[in-house]
Motif scaffolding. Structure first.
Motif, PDB file in Angstrom:
ATOM      1  N   VAL A 160       0.838  -0.906   0.048  1.00 37.68           N
ATOM      2  CA  VAL A 160       0.035  -0.028  -0.095  1.00 37.68           C
ATOM      3  C   VAL A 160       0.917   1.265  -0.242  1.00 37.68           C
ATOM      4  O   VAL A 160       0.575   2.198  -0.592  1.00 37.68           O
ATOM      5  CB  VAL A 160      -0.984  -0.108   1.118  1.00 37.68           C
ATOM      6  N   ARG A 161       1.949   1.240   0.685  1.00 35.25           N
ATOM      7  CA  ARG A 161       2.839   2.391   0.999  1.00 35.25           C
ATOM      8  C   ARG A 161       3.552   2.488  -0.186  1.00 35.25           C
ATOM      9  O   ARG A 161       3.778   3.863  -0.807  1.00 35.25           O
ATOM     10  CB  ARG A 161       3.949   2.501   1.958  1.00 35.25           C
ATOM     11  N   SER A 162       4.041   1.605  -0.788  1.00 41.78           N
ATOM     12  CA  SER A 162       4.704   1.847  -2.569  1.00 41.78           C
ATOM     13  C   SER A 162       3.699   2.261  -3.510  1.00 41.78           C
ATOM     14  O   SER A 162       3.932   3.305  -4.210  1.00 41.78           O
ATOM     15  CB  SER A 162       5.114   0.183  -2.796  1.00 41.78           C
ATOM     16  N   ARG A 163       2.694   1.860  -3.722  1.00 42.27           N
ATOM     17  CA  ARG A 163       1.526   2.204  -4.331  1.00 42.27           C
ATOM     18  C   ARG A 163       1.021   3.720  -3.964  1.00 42.27           C
ATOM     19  O   ARG A 163       0.903   4.366  -5.078  1.00 42.27           O
ATOM     20  CB  ARG A 163       0.356   1.410  -4.597  1.00 42.27           C
ATOM     21  N   ALA A 164       1.199   4.348  -2.936  1.00 39.79           N
ATOM     22  CA  ALA A 164       0.604   5.418  -2.500  1.00 39.79           C
ATOM     23  C   ALA A 164       1.646   6.329  -2.977  1.00 39.79           C
ATOM     24  O   ALA A 164       1.385   7.252  -3.552  1.00 39.79           O
ATOM     25  CB  ALA A 164       0.258   5.395  -0.909  1.00 39.79           C
ATOM     26  N   ALA A 165       2.901   6.120  -2.640  1.00 39.16           N
ATOM     27  CA  ALA A 165       4.004   6.865  -3.056  1.00 39.16           C
ATOM     28  C   ALA A 165       4.073   6.981  -4.603  1.00 39.16           C
ATOM     29  O   ALA A 165       4.519   8.015  -5.087  1.00 39.16           O
ATOM     30  CB  ALA A 165       5.331   6.172  -2.773  1.00 39.16           C
ATOM     31  N   GLY A 166       3.754   5.936  -5.330  1.00 37.42           N
ATOM     32  CA  GLY A 166       3.850   6.063  -6.726  1.00 37.42           C
ATOM     33  C   GLY A 166       2.641   6.951  -7.280  1.00 37.42           C
ATOM     34  O   GLY A 166       2.741   7.522  -8.416  1.00 37.42           O
ATOM     35  N   LEU A 167       1.665   7.288  -6.523  1.00 32.74           N
ATOM     36  CA  LEU A 167       0.540   8.046  -6.850  1.00 32.74           C
ATOM     37  C   LEU A 167       0.687   9.714  -6.268  1.00 32.74           C
ATOM     38  O   LEU A 167      -0.201  10.439  -6.237  1.00 32.74           O
ATOM     39  CB  LEU A 167      -0.891   7.603  -6.341  1.00 32.74           C
ATOM     40  N   GLY A 168       2.045   9.813  -5.565  1.00 35.57           N
ATOM     41  CA  GLY A 168       2.458  11.041  -5.185  1.00 35.57           C
ATOM     42  C   GLY A 168       1.770  11.317  -3.634  1.00 35.57           C
ATOM     43  O   GLY A 168       1.944  12.415  -3.385  1.00 35.57           O
ATOM     44  N   ARG A 169       1.497  10.355  -3.012  1.00 33.34           N
ATOM     45  CA  ARG A 169       0.910  10.431  -1.705  1.00 33.34           C
ATOM     46  C   ARG A 169       2.061  10.195  -0.447  1.00 33.34           C
ATOM     47  O   ARG A 169       3.040   9.423  -1.025  1.00 33.34           O
ATOM     48  CB  ARG A 169      -0.050   9.641  -1.101  1.00 33.34           C
ATOM     49  N   PRO A 170       2.176  10.898   0.512  1.00 27.63           N
ATOM     50  CA  PRO A 170       3.140  10.811   1.425  1.00 27.63           C
ATOM     51  C   PRO A 170       3.410   9.210   2.011  1.00 27.63           C
ATOM     52  O   PRO A 170       2.144   8.599   2.112  1.00 27.63           O
ATOM     53  CB  PRO A 170       3.006  11.395   2.725  1.00 27.63           C
ATOM     54  N   PRO A 171       4.379   8.688   2.586  1.00 33.18           N
ATOM     55  CA  PRO A 171       4.366   7.293   2.966  1.00 33.18           C
ATOM     56  C   PRO A 171       3.387   7.026   4.048  1.00 33.18           C
ATOM     57  O   PRO A 171       2.890   5.898   4.685  1.00 33.18           O
ATOM     58  CB  PRO A 171       5.707   6.932   3.292  1.00 33.18           C
ATOM     59  N   ASP A 172       3.388   8.073   5.072  1.00 33.79           N
ATOM     60  CA  ASP A 172       2.345   7.714   5.994  1.00 33.79           C
ATOM     61  C   ASP A 172       0.894   8.192   6.005  1.00 33.79           C
ATOM     62  O   ASP A 172       0.231   8.525   7.019  1.00 33.79           O
ATOM     63  CB  ASP A 172       2.933   8.621   7.342  1.00 33.79           C
ATOM     64  N   ALA A 173       0.441   8.109   4.865  1.00 38.53           N
ATOM     65  CA  ALA A 173      -0.960   8.767   4.512  1.00 38.53           C
ATOM     66  C   ALA A 173      -2.208   7.879   4.917  1.00 38.53           C
ATOM     67  O   ALA A 173      -3.192   8.404   5.272  1.00 38.53           O
ATOM     68  CB  ALA A 173      -1.061   8.888   2.882  1.00 38.53           C
ATOM     69  N   VAL A 174      -1.680   6.763   5.029  1.00 44.99           N
ATOM     70  CA  VAL A 174      -2.771   5.688   5.568  1.00 44.99           C
ATOM     71  C   VAL A 174      -2.292   5.128   6.986  1.00 44.99           C
ATOM     72  O   VAL A 174      -1.290   4.651   7.292  1.00 44.99           O
ATOM     73  CB  VAL A 174      -2.843   4.466   4.533  1.00 44.99           C
ATOM     74  N   ARG A 175      -3.390   5.152   7.950  1.00 46.84           N
ATOM     75  CA  ARG A 175      -3.383   4.473   9.142  1.00 46.84           C
ATOM     76  C   ARG A 175      -3.727   2.907   9.046  1.00 46.84           C
ATOM     77  O   ARG A 175      -4.993   2.660   8.828  1.00 46.84           O
ATOM     78  CB  ARG A 175      -4.087   5.064  10.216  1.00 46.84           C
ATOM     79  N   PHE A 176      -2.695   1.961   9.514  1.00 46.64           N
ATOM     80  CA  PHE A 176      -2.967   0.547   9.431  1.00 46.64           C
ATOM     81  C   PHE A 176      -3.746  -0.024  10.709  1.00 46.64           C
ATOM     82  O   PHE A 176      -2.821   0.132  11.728  1.00 46.64           O
ATOM     83  CB  PHE A 176      -1.731  -0.195   8.779  1.00 46.64           C
ATOM     84  N   LEU A 177      -4.795  -0.414  10.764  1.00 51.38           N
ATOM     85  CA  LEU A 177      -5.299  -0.779  12.055  1.00 51.38           C
ATOM     86  C   LEU A 177      -6.224  -2.027  11.765  1.00 51.38           C
ATOM     87  O   LEU A 177      -7.368  -2.181  11.882  1.00 51.38           O
ATOM     88  CB  LEU A 177      -6.601   0.259  12.239  1.00 51.38           C
TER      89      LEU A 177
END
Length: 437
Positions: free
Chosen positions: A245-262
């Protein structure tokens, strides 16, 4: 870390409704949910998370429906008896319309003064789809619709600038219409003019959740998610999920900590380890294995009448296991490996989630180990029995986490975004997402 609680009916164990002190009709009564909300806020938990299945999850002759009341109605009632705790509800992108969902959750966000979250799910299964359509949409269609649905909802939430409402009594200017913009969306699945009929809340708009373990959910989360409820039974699985998820988010220009994993954590807490194990055994004895077998068969997409509790899945049916998706995949892997159905039911007491059974220190150890490994931002707590399992977490486990310095002693603010450490969205800086699809 962040801690949410996911209460369902009498509890997450199938025998919870028969446990002493439980309310067998809890799934259809608001009173228990309100007590959960007040207790969870007393423990300073970040949020309450409510799942939803718009139909019977299985035959309920042996155990009750897991959810009955519609989540946003429950959460609105909870908002009236709490002040700080976040309120996250699930709604389907397959069997709803974007404007109604945008309006419903923005209303909850305004009612709760910025504490709402929306868990966007695609929803599948013949028991549910038959309530809405003659034939269930394919997985590809459901996720394509979900992508557009979520983008339209976000555009509607962003259709009002934060200062659009003027409400100047002296001048007579109520709103600056230049700051309330139609979204004029024309897409494959939806045609929505907009704008939304409600202004932003204290946190802008609700926190966007996604839930599941499929590759499509990972992509959707990477694109738009701010929190993720998932199933991870071991550290390696959780780490792989996080990395993807973090790799794909970074590929879309989002910061690595954009998502909280719970991820979900099912708990059975006892005064001692032995008491916890005895509690678990007693709950197993209170649950009817026939009901659990039917529920497992439904998750695996197999005919229950062709299965036996003390035998593996017949070889003639095992090819079906490769098609299993979502939270049932851990069960499918066990079935493919030749485990008996009874063994899978016992192992899968957490519904594919992590299971922590022990005294308060041992349960805290499990939580700390996962958090220290850096593969989660916290957990969605799923007590085996709500009536005494949640108090055990709040009054016995959470204080240990505080003493260890990994959970805060008070809220950091008043909104869900503040609890999760998420920024308030910059509405003016964002181009319409739906048009980019």
């Amino acid at each position: 870390m962040h801690l949410s609680v996911h209460p369902v009916a009498a509890g997450h164990h199938p025998g919870a409704w028969r446990w002493p002190g439980s309310d067998p009709l809890a799934f259809a009564r608001i009173e228990g949910y309100l007590e959960v909300a007040k207790l969870a806020e007393r423990g300073r938990l970040d949020s309450i998370f409510l799942a939803d299945v718009p139909g019977l999850h299985a035959d309920i002759d042996n155990y009750p429906q897991l959810n009955g009341l519609e989540p946003t109605l429950i959460l609105t009632a909870m908002a009236t008896v709490t002040e700080r705790i976040g309120l996250v509800g699930t709604a389907s992108t397959t069997f709803n319309e974007p404007f109604n969902i945008a309006r419903r959750f923005q209303a909850l966000d305004l009612i709760s003064h910025g504490r709402a979250g929306w868990n966007a799910v695609t929803t599948s299964g013949p028991r549910v789809s038959a309530n809405f359509v003659a034939q269930e949409p394919s997985s590809q269609t459901r996720y394509a619709r979900a992508e557009e649905f979520v983008a339209v909802v976000l555009d509607l939430w962003r259709s009002w600038a934060p200062d659009a409402l003027v409400a100047d009594v002296e001048s007579g200017l109520y709103a600056d219409m230049a700051k309330i913009r139609p979204i004029d969306h024309q897409g494959r699945f939806f045609s929505v003019r907009g704008p939304l009929s409600l202004p932003p809340s204290e946190q802008g708009y609700p926190v966007l959740y996604h839930a599941g373990v499929s590759d499509q959910v990972r992509t959707l989360t990477a694109r738009t998610g701010e929190a993720m409820f998932t199933a991870a039974v071991d550290l390696d699985t959780a780490r792989a999920e996080l990395d993807v998820v973090r790799s794909r988010a970074a590929g879309l220009g989002r910061p690595p900590d954009a998502v909280r994993f719970l991820p979900g954590l099912v708990t059975s807490v006892g005064g001692t380890e032995r008491e916890a194990l005895e509690r678990r055994q007693a709950l197993d004895e209170l649950s009817d294995p026939r009901g659990s077998l039917r529920a497992l068969a439904a998750q695996l997409g197999l005919p229950a009448e062709d299965l036996e509790l003390d035998r593996p899945v017949p070889p003639t049916l095992r090819e079906n296991l490769a098609r299993v998706r979502g939270h049932a995949r851990p069960f499918a892997r066990l079935a493919a490996a030749g485990h008996t159905l009874r063994d899978i039911i016992r192992r899968g007491g957490g519904g594919g989630h992590i299971v922590a059974v022990g005294d308060p220190e041992q349960v805290a150890d499990v939580i700390e180990t996962w958090f220290a490994a850096g593969v989660v931002d916290g957990f969605t707590l799923m007590p085996d029995v709500t009536v005494d399992g949640l108090p055990a977490l709040v009054d016995q486990v959470v204080p240990i986490l505080r003493r260890r310095g990994i959970f805060r002693s008070d809220y950091r603010g008043t909104t869900l975004r503040e609890h999760y450490g998420l920024p308030i969205p910059d509405v003016a800086a964002r181009r319409p997402l739906a048009r980019a699809l």
